[in-house]
Design a protein around this motif. Structure first.
Motif, PDB file in Angstrom:
ATOM      1  N   SER A  82       0.827  -1.213   0.000  1.00  0.00           N
ATOM      2  CA  SER A  82       0.000   0.000   0.000  1.00  0.00           C
ATOM      3  C   SER A  82       0.859   1.261   0.000  1.00  0.00           C
ATOM      4  N   THR A  83       2.160   1.112   0.227  1.00  0.00           N
ATOM      5  CA  THR A  83       3.073   2.262   0.209  1.00  0.00           C
ATOM      6  C   THR A  83       3.695   2.490  -1.164  1.00  0.00           C
ATOM      7  N   GLY A  84       3.260   1.730  -2.177  1.00  0.00           N
ATOM      8  CA  GLY A  84       3.695   1.988  -3.544  1.00  0.00           C
ATOM      9  C   GLY A  84       4.821   1.118  -4.062  1.00  0.00           C
ATOM     10  N   TYR A  85       5.184   0.052  -3.367  1.00  0.00           N
ATOM     11  CA  TYR A  85       6.220  -0.863  -3.850  1.00  0.00           C
ATOM     12  C   TYR A  85       5.564  -1.978  -4.655  1.00  0.00           C
ATOM     13  N   ARG A 110       9.857  -1.938  -8.004  1.00  0.00           N
ATOM     14  CA  ARG A 110       9.523  -0.585  -8.427  1.00  0.00           C
ATOM     15  C   ARG A 110       8.998   0.123  -7.185  1.00  0.00           C
ATOM     16  N   ALA A 111       9.557   1.284  -6.895  1.00  0.00           N
ATOM     17  CA  ALA A 111       9.213   2.021  -5.688  1.00  0.00           C
ATOM     18  C   ALA A 111       8.803   3.437  -6.050  1.00  0.00           C
ATOM     19  N   PRO A 112       8.162   4.145  -5.141  1.00  0.00           N
ATOM     20  CA  PRO A 112       7.755   5.518  -5.430  1.00  0.00           C
ATOM     21  C   PRO A 112       8.924   6.437  -5.793  1.00  0.00           C
ATOM     22  N   PHE A 113      10.117   6.101  -5.358  1.00  0.00           N
ATOM     23  CA  PHE A 113      11.288   6.945  -5.592  1.00  0.00           C
ATOM     24  C   PHE A 113      12.187   6.445  -6.715  1.00  0.00           C
ATOM     25  N   LEU A 142      18.195   2.741  -8.031  1.00  0.00           N
ATOM     26  CA  LEU A 142      18.136   3.772  -9.060  1.00  0.00           C
ATOM     27  C   LEU A 142      17.137   4.807  -8.565  1.00  0.00           C
ATOM     28  N   TYR A 143      17.650   5.948  -8.132  1.00  0.00           N
ATOM     29  CA  TYR A 143      16.811   7.001  -7.584  1.00  0.00           C
ATOM     30  C   TYR A 143      16.363   7.911  -8.712  1.00  0.00           C
ATOM     31  N   LEU A 144      15.068   8.094  -8.843  1.00  0.00           N
ATOM     32  CA  LEU A 144      14.500   8.968  -9.859  1.00  0.00           C
ATOM     33  C   LEU A 144      13.747  10.089  -9.150  1.00  0.00           C
ATOM     34  N   PRO A 145      14.401  11.250  -8.971  1.00  0.00           N
ATOM     35  CA  PRO A 145      13.735  12.343  -8.244  1.00  0.00           C
ATOM     36  C   PRO A 145      12.501  12.824  -8.977  1.00  0.00           C
ATOM     37  N   ASP A 146      11.571  13.310  -8.219  1.00  0.00           N
ATOM     38  CA  ASP A 146      10.351  13.873  -8.782  1.00  0.00           C
ATOM     39  C   ASP A 146      10.723  15.082  -9.610  1.00  0.00           C
ATOM     40  N   ARG A 147      10.336  15.090 -10.860  1.00  0.00           N
ATOM     41  CA  ARG A 147      10.729  16.181 -11.758  1.00  0.00           C
ATOM     42  C   ARG A 147       9.613  17.175 -11.966  1.00  0.00           C
ATOM     43  N   GLU A 148       8.511  17.058 -11.249  1.00  0.00           N
ATOM     44  CA  GLU A 148       7.428  18.032 -11.404  1.00  0.00           C
ATOM     45  C   GLU A 148       7.917  19.409 -10.989  1.00  0.00           C
ATOM     46  N   GLY A 149       7.603  20.381 -11.776  1.00  0.00           N
ATOM     47  CA  GLY A 149       7.965  21.760 -11.447  1.00  0.00           C
ATOM     48  C   GLY A 149       9.391  22.122 -11.820  1.00  0.00           C
ATOM     49  N   SER A 150      10.181  21.166 -12.364  1.00  0.00           N
ATOM     50  CA  SER A 150      11.550  21.520 -12.747  1.00  0.00           C
ATOM     51  C   SER A 150      11.581  21.891 -14.229  1.00  0.00           C
ATOM     52  N   ASP A 151      12.579  22.671 -14.601  1.00  0.00           N
ATOM     53  CA  ASP A 151      12.705  23.115 -16.004  1.00  0.00           C
ATOM     54  C   ASP A 151      13.413  22.121 -16.841  1.00  0.00           C
TER      55      ASP A 151
END
Length: 151
Positions: A82-85, A110-113, A142-151
């Motif tokens: 339920s935590t997105g894994y 696959r994880a939320p991050f 493999l960390y994939l930062p949230d890219r929302e709001g980035s240019d």
């Protein structure tokens, strides 16, 4: 009568840590030549922790060993939380009496991050008694930062 089986079996119970465990399958049949051992087809289990977290497990086939109180899922086993894994592995052993789980080999997550790969995973009570997952055996992240709001 020559091929005994139960269709759509299900049961539920409460683990020692207070988690509610619900298990069902398409069918279960005795394993030839094995006392207290059954083959499970289309296995599905849900573990709902007292704190609100949940894990769902599915596999096409498994074996319930009544004497050892274990379920061994074979082939591709999937776990989602339920935590997105979302995890996939080629086998998983679950202790029926405690709810502890251990993969039988490597897994992909696959994880939320981002994403993880690991040689194995153990799920059970942590130091404070709350459930935890421990990834081991060459963990790669493999960390994939949230890219929302980035240019």
């Amino acid at each position: 009568a020559s091929d005994p089986r139960m269709t759509n079996p299900s049961f539920a119970g409460i683990a020692p840590d207070g988690s509610v465990v619900t298990v069902n399958a398409e069918s279960i049949r005795p394993q030839a030549g094995q006392d207290q051992s059954w083959i499970i087809d289309m296995f599905r289990a849900v573990i709902a922790a007292p704190g609100g977290g949940q894990i769902e497990m599915t596999a096409a086939e498994g074996v319930l060993d009544g004497a050892a109180q274990t379920i061994t899922l074979t082939g591709l086993a999937r776990l989602t939380t339920s935590t997105g894994y979302a995890m996939e592995t080629r086998g998983l052993t679950v202790a029926v009496d405690s709810g502890q789980m251990q993969t039988r080999g490597a897994l992909e997550i696959r994880a939320p991050f981002g994403a993880l790969t690991a040689g194995g995973m153990v799920y059970g009570p942590g130091p404070a008694g709350t459930p935890q997952m421990v990834f081991n055996g060459g963990v790669r992240l493999l960390y994939l930062p949230d890219r929302e709001g980035s240019d």
